[in-house]
Design a protein around this motif. Sequence first.
Motif, PDB file in Angstrom:
ATOM      1  N   ALA A  87       0.791  -0.955  -0.170  1.00 16.22           N
ATOM      2  CA  ALA A  87       0.005  -0.095  -0.009  1.00 16.22           C
ATOM      3  C   ALA A  87       0.945   1.339  -0.134  1.00 16.22           C
ATOM      4  O   ALA A  87       1.877   1.432   0.734  1.00 16.22           O
ATOM      5  CB  ALA A  87      -1.079  -0.027   1.315  1.00 16.22           C
ATOM      6  N   HIS A  88       0.518   2.268  -0.946  1.00 18.95           N
ATOM      7  CA  HIS A  88       1.013   3.445  -0.735  1.00 18.95           C
ATOM      8  C   HIS A  88       0.089   4.354  -0.498  1.00 18.95           C
ATOM      9  O   HIS A  88      -0.797   4.798  -1.242  1.00 18.95           O
ATOM     10  CB  HIS A  88       1.693   3.728  -2.302  1.00 18.95           C
ATOM     11  N   GLU A  89       0.086   5.282   0.779  1.00 19.53           N
ATOM     12  CA  GLU A  89      -0.851   6.084   0.926  1.00 19.53           C
ATOM     13  C   GLU A  89      -0.772   7.560   0.224  1.00 19.53           C
ATOM     14  O   GLU A  89       0.686   7.997   0.233  1.00 19.53           O
ATOM     15  CB  GLU A  89      -0.771   6.334   2.498  1.00 19.53           C
ATOM     16  N   ASP A 102       3.147  -0.412  -9.014  1.00 21.15           N
ATOM     17  CA  ASP A 102       3.388  -1.395  -7.842  1.00 21.15           C
ATOM     18  C   ASP A 102       2.410  -1.878  -7.271  1.00 21.15           C
ATOM     19  O   ASP A 102       2.261  -3.127  -7.017  1.00 21.15           O
ATOM     20  CB  ASP A 102       4.319  -0.576  -6.719  1.00 21.15           C
ATOM     21  N   MET A 103       1.343  -1.217  -6.872  1.00 22.86           N
ATOM     22  CA  MET A 103       0.073  -1.777  -6.436  1.00 22.86           C
ATOM     23  C   MET A 103      -0.612  -2.798  -7.219  1.00 22.86           C
ATOM     24  O   MET A 103      -1.153  -3.570  -6.965  1.00 22.86           O
ATOM     25  CB  MET A 103      -0.990  -0.676  -5.846  1.00 22.86           C
ATOM     26  N   ALA A 190      -7.049   5.488  -2.463  1.00 21.00           N
ATOM     27  CA  ALA A 190      -7.972   5.102  -3.686  1.00 21.00           C
ATOM     28  C   ALA A 190      -7.486   3.905  -4.679  1.00 21.00           C
ATOM     29  O   ALA A 190      -8.140   3.063  -5.204  1.00 21.00           O
ATOM     30  CB  ALA A 190      -8.063   6.458  -4.604  1.00 21.00           C
ATOM     31  N   VAL A 191      -6.227   3.949  -4.960  1.00 23.29           N
ATOM     32  CA  VAL A 191      -5.740   3.033  -5.804  1.00 23.29           C
ATOM     33  C   VAL A 191      -5.474   1.692  -4.999  1.00 23.29           C
ATOM     34  O   VAL A 191      -5.896   0.676  -5.826  1.00 23.29           O
ATOM     35  CB  VAL A 191      -4.201   3.729  -6.405  1.00 23.29           C
ATOM     36  N   TYR A 192      -5.024   1.621  -3.928  1.00 24.33           N
ATOM     37  CA  TYR A 192      -5.220   0.364  -2.924  1.00 24.33           C
ATOM     38  C   TYR A 192      -6.520  -0.090  -3.130  1.00 24.33           C
ATOM     39  O   TYR A 192      -6.614  -1.530  -3.238  1.00 24.33           O
ATOM     40  CB  TYR A 192      -4.794   0.768  -1.452  1.00 24.33           C
ATOM     41  N   ALA A 193      -7.664   0.697  -2.729  1.00 27.55           N
ATOM     42  CA  ALA A 193      -8.959   0.228  -2.652  1.00 27.55           C
ATOM     43  C   ALA A 193      -9.260  -0.371  -4.051  1.00 27.55           C
ATOM     44  O   ALA A 193     -10.124  -1.559  -4.197  1.00 27.55           O
ATOM     45  CB  ALA A 193      -9.641   1.590  -2.465  1.00 27.55           C
TER      46      ALA A 193
END
Length: 282
Positions: A87-89, A102-103, A190-193
Amino acid sequence: MPTTLISGGSRGLGLALVERLLARGDAVATFSRSGSPALDALAAAHADRLLTARADAADSAAIRSFVEQVAARFGRIDHCVANAAIAHEGVLAVTSDAAIDDMLAVNLKGSIVLVRECVRQMLVQASPSHPVAPSHPVGPSLRDGLSSPPVAPVGPSLRDGQSVAEQQTYTPSITVISSVVASRGSPGLAVYAATKAGLEGFARNLARELGPRGIRVNAVAPGFLETELSASLSDENRARIARRTALGRLGQPADVVGAVEFLTSPAASFITGQVIAVDGGA
């Protein structure tokens, strides 16, 4: 003794899953990019039942090679738990292409590739839940007018320690680890989700595809856990998450392992295509 493959098993939830399923009696295989002293200690204590390797979940060739090693070592793969994630916040406007890539590569593509390779193995190995009946009676031929005696199904023998009842309800399974943010959202993720929402759609569709072959597919969606994956959360975000959670805290890996243990057990033999939230009432 079932064989369970878990990605990202060196720390956090993955390590807790390795520990729990070893305690259950499974043969366990896991890979991670960096390993950990805790995983090394488990490998030394369970050398006969734990296979570990260093591999990047974004490397399709490495995943394929590891699945082949697992099948060669233990003879089969009964359960696959796609757990590895990063995860990148950060708000989307300042999220770099590299972070997005990456994600997507680890969380989504890496999980899909791992599941694909495990499914290929599951489809070619004998399944105790689907014994093959013989095409003709076994034993002496029947005399005219006599009914056929019961014929024992032909198939694999019972695995060590498994009862007849367990064999009858056994089904191979895929479990993908999603996240509560896939359905409820969280600022800066958002991207992680998006990667986790993709996994949930993947699981629901794959359950339809593999159901006729006796393979179950489910997702577990944890809330925010106290792991290295959430270590980058700001104090403000951590406090906000705790406030909106009914139980008033972030979860621990131990809070989630029971759901995965259940989904990989005979007790869940009629459960597929589900997303099970373990989020403390978030």
